[in-house]
Motif scaffolding. Structure first.
Motif, short mmCIF file in Angstrom:
data_model
loop_
_atom_site.label_atom_id
_atom_site.label_comp_id
_atom_site.label_asym_id
_atom_site.label_seq_id
_atom_site.Cartn_x
_atom_site.Cartn_y
_atom_site.Cartn_z
N GLU A 1 -9.34 6.45 -1.29
CA GLU A 1 -8.62 7.12 -0.33
C GLU A 1 -8.11 5.80 0.62
O GLU A 1 -7.06 6.00 0.93
CB GLU A 1 -9.77 8.13 0.69
N GLN A 2 -8.90 4.94 0.95
CA GLN A 2 -8.36 3.92 1.67
C GLN A 2 -7.24 3.01 0.76
O GLN A 2 -6.16 2.56 1.31
CB GLN A 2 -9.47 3.05 1.92
N GLU A 3 -7.24 2.96 -0.46
CA GLU A 3 -6.32 2.42 -1.34
C GLU A 3 -5.10 3.05 -1.15
O GLU A 3 -4.03 2.52 -1.16
CB GLU A 3 -7.09 2.24 -2.73
N CYS B 1 -9.85 -2.68 0.10
CA CYS B 1 -10.21 -1.32 -0.08
C CYS B 1 -11.61 -0.93 -0.45
O CYS B 1 -12.01 -1.82 -1.62
CB CYS B 1 -9.03 -0.56 -0.97
N GLU B 2 -12.22 -0.01 -0.09
CA GLU B 2 -13.65 0.08 -0.47
C GLU B 2 -13.71 1.44 -1.29
O GLU B 2 -14.60 1.69 -1.83
CB GLU B 2 -14.62 0.32 0.95
N ASN B 3 -12.47 2.23 -1.19
CA ASN B 3 -12.47 3.54 -1.96
C ASN B 3 -11.01 3.86 -2.13
O ASN B 3 -10.16 3.11 -1.92
CB ASN B 3 -13.31 4.62 -1.22
N GLU C 1 -4.04 5.16 1.17
CA GLU C 1 -3.46 5.01 2.45
C GLU C 1 -2.83 3.74 2.69
O GLU C 1 -1.61 3.64 3.14
CB GLU C 1 -4.66 4.98 3.57
N ILE C 2 -3.38 2.46 2.39
CA ILE C 2 -2.79 1.27 2.38
C ILE C 2 -1.44 1.13 1.44
O ILE C 2 -0.36 0.53 2.10
CB ILE C 2 -3.74 0.14 1.96
N PHE D 1 -6.38 -1.86 9.43
CA PHE D 1 -7.02 -2.03 8.07
C PHE D 1 -7.62 -3.21 7.93
O PHE D 1 -7.78 -4.08 8.83
CB PHE D 1 -5.71 -2.10 7.02
#
Length: 288
Positions: free
Chosen positions: A251-253, A247-249, A255-256, A233
């Motif tokens: 989806e990434q948020e 987090c840039e988006n 996931e984390i 990450f």
């Protein structure tokens, strides 16, 4: 624009204390937080704007001196008379005859201090005393230089809440110099980040956060388990005892957040952490 600063340079001897190359402006109604480490040039900026130090460059403003007010970091007053008489002398009015001054005194619950002498006031009371006199000027542009410096956390918090409440519906422009991140969270909507006399960044708080940190940051304890979990990450610069993931988006948020929840990790989600913003803006600045 109330004030525009361009190509400003302040030197103390051969040492450059402040250098502003790209123009920056303060506009009506803005709440600007000025942040930086010791020696970054924060107080020097205020002194230059008020002509208290010599400088080279341009400061353009249509404001008259009486339309600007400043709360300096250190203030001392005579100790041979009660605060009431000092206040009335400096402000050239009588408290009993001035409803606006009475309102300010009541707002800060300062009535019981009026009979005291300055050296008998607590740190918080001394700051309130000076703040009342600054606010009474009703200036279009007001500077607060480390207004809660040296106060305990609870007193700082209460004083910051009072300042925020007082200016909430007013059109005054504020420039707040502080090294307390939580203060600027409450008081500022724009940030001027200084380091070693140079402008690191200037702009809207949320835009700067997205630029240097991403849309959202997850903050957790810096432990072996969390360091292992963070691999893969984007990791931001953060205080040594913490780990911050960018987090840039969405989806990434997700996931984390899923990874942290599945591993039972305590975390804070933030889109405005000024300390992490400051650290990453400064690091990016020196990478250029």
């Amino acid at each position: 624009m109330l004030v525009t600063i361009g190509q400003l340079e302040v030197k103390y001897g051969s040492q450059t204390a402040l250098k502003i190359e790209e123009p920056i402006s303060f506009d009506k109604g803005e709440r600007i937080g000025v942040i930086g480490s010791n020696g970054a040039g924060k107080s020097t900026l205020i002194k230059a704007l008020f002509g208290l130090v010599p400088y080279r460059g341009r400061i353009i403003t249509q404001l008259k001196p009486e339309q600007m007010a400043v709360h300096m970091q250190f203030n001392e007053y005579v100790t041979t008379m009660p605060i009431k008489y000092i206040m009335e002398t400096i402000l050239d009015t009588k408290i009993e005859k001035n409803k606006e001054l009475q309102e300010l005194i009541a707002f800060f619950a300062f009535e019981s201090c009026l009979s005291k002498r300055f050296n008998a006031l607590s740190g918080g009371q001394k700051q309130k005393f000076t703040i009342i006199m600054v606010m009474f000027q009703k200036a279009e542009l007001t500077f607060y230089d480390e207004v809660t410096s040296g106060l305990d956390f609870e007193t700082r918090q209460k004083l910051t809440e009072k300042l925020s409440e007082w200016y909430r519906d007013k059109e005054d422009t504020l420039v707040v110099v502080s090294h307390y991140y939580e203060e600027l969270e409450q008081l500022a909507d724009k940030l001027l980040i200084l380091d070693k006399g140079r402008v690191v960044a200037f702009g809207k708080k949320d835009a700067l956060f997205e630029k240097y940190c991403g849309k959202v940051v997850f903050i957790m304890e810096n432990s072996e388990k969390n360091r292992e979990l963070s691999k893969g990450f984007p990791v931001l610069k953060s205080p040594e005892h913490l780990i911050a993931l960018s987090c840039e988006n969405k989806e990434q948020e997700r996931e984390i957040m899923t990874a942290l929840a599945e591993n039972n990790v305590n975390f804070k989600r933030s889109s405005s952490d000024i300390e992490i913003l400051f650290m990453n803006a400064r690091e990016r600045f020196y990478e250029k």
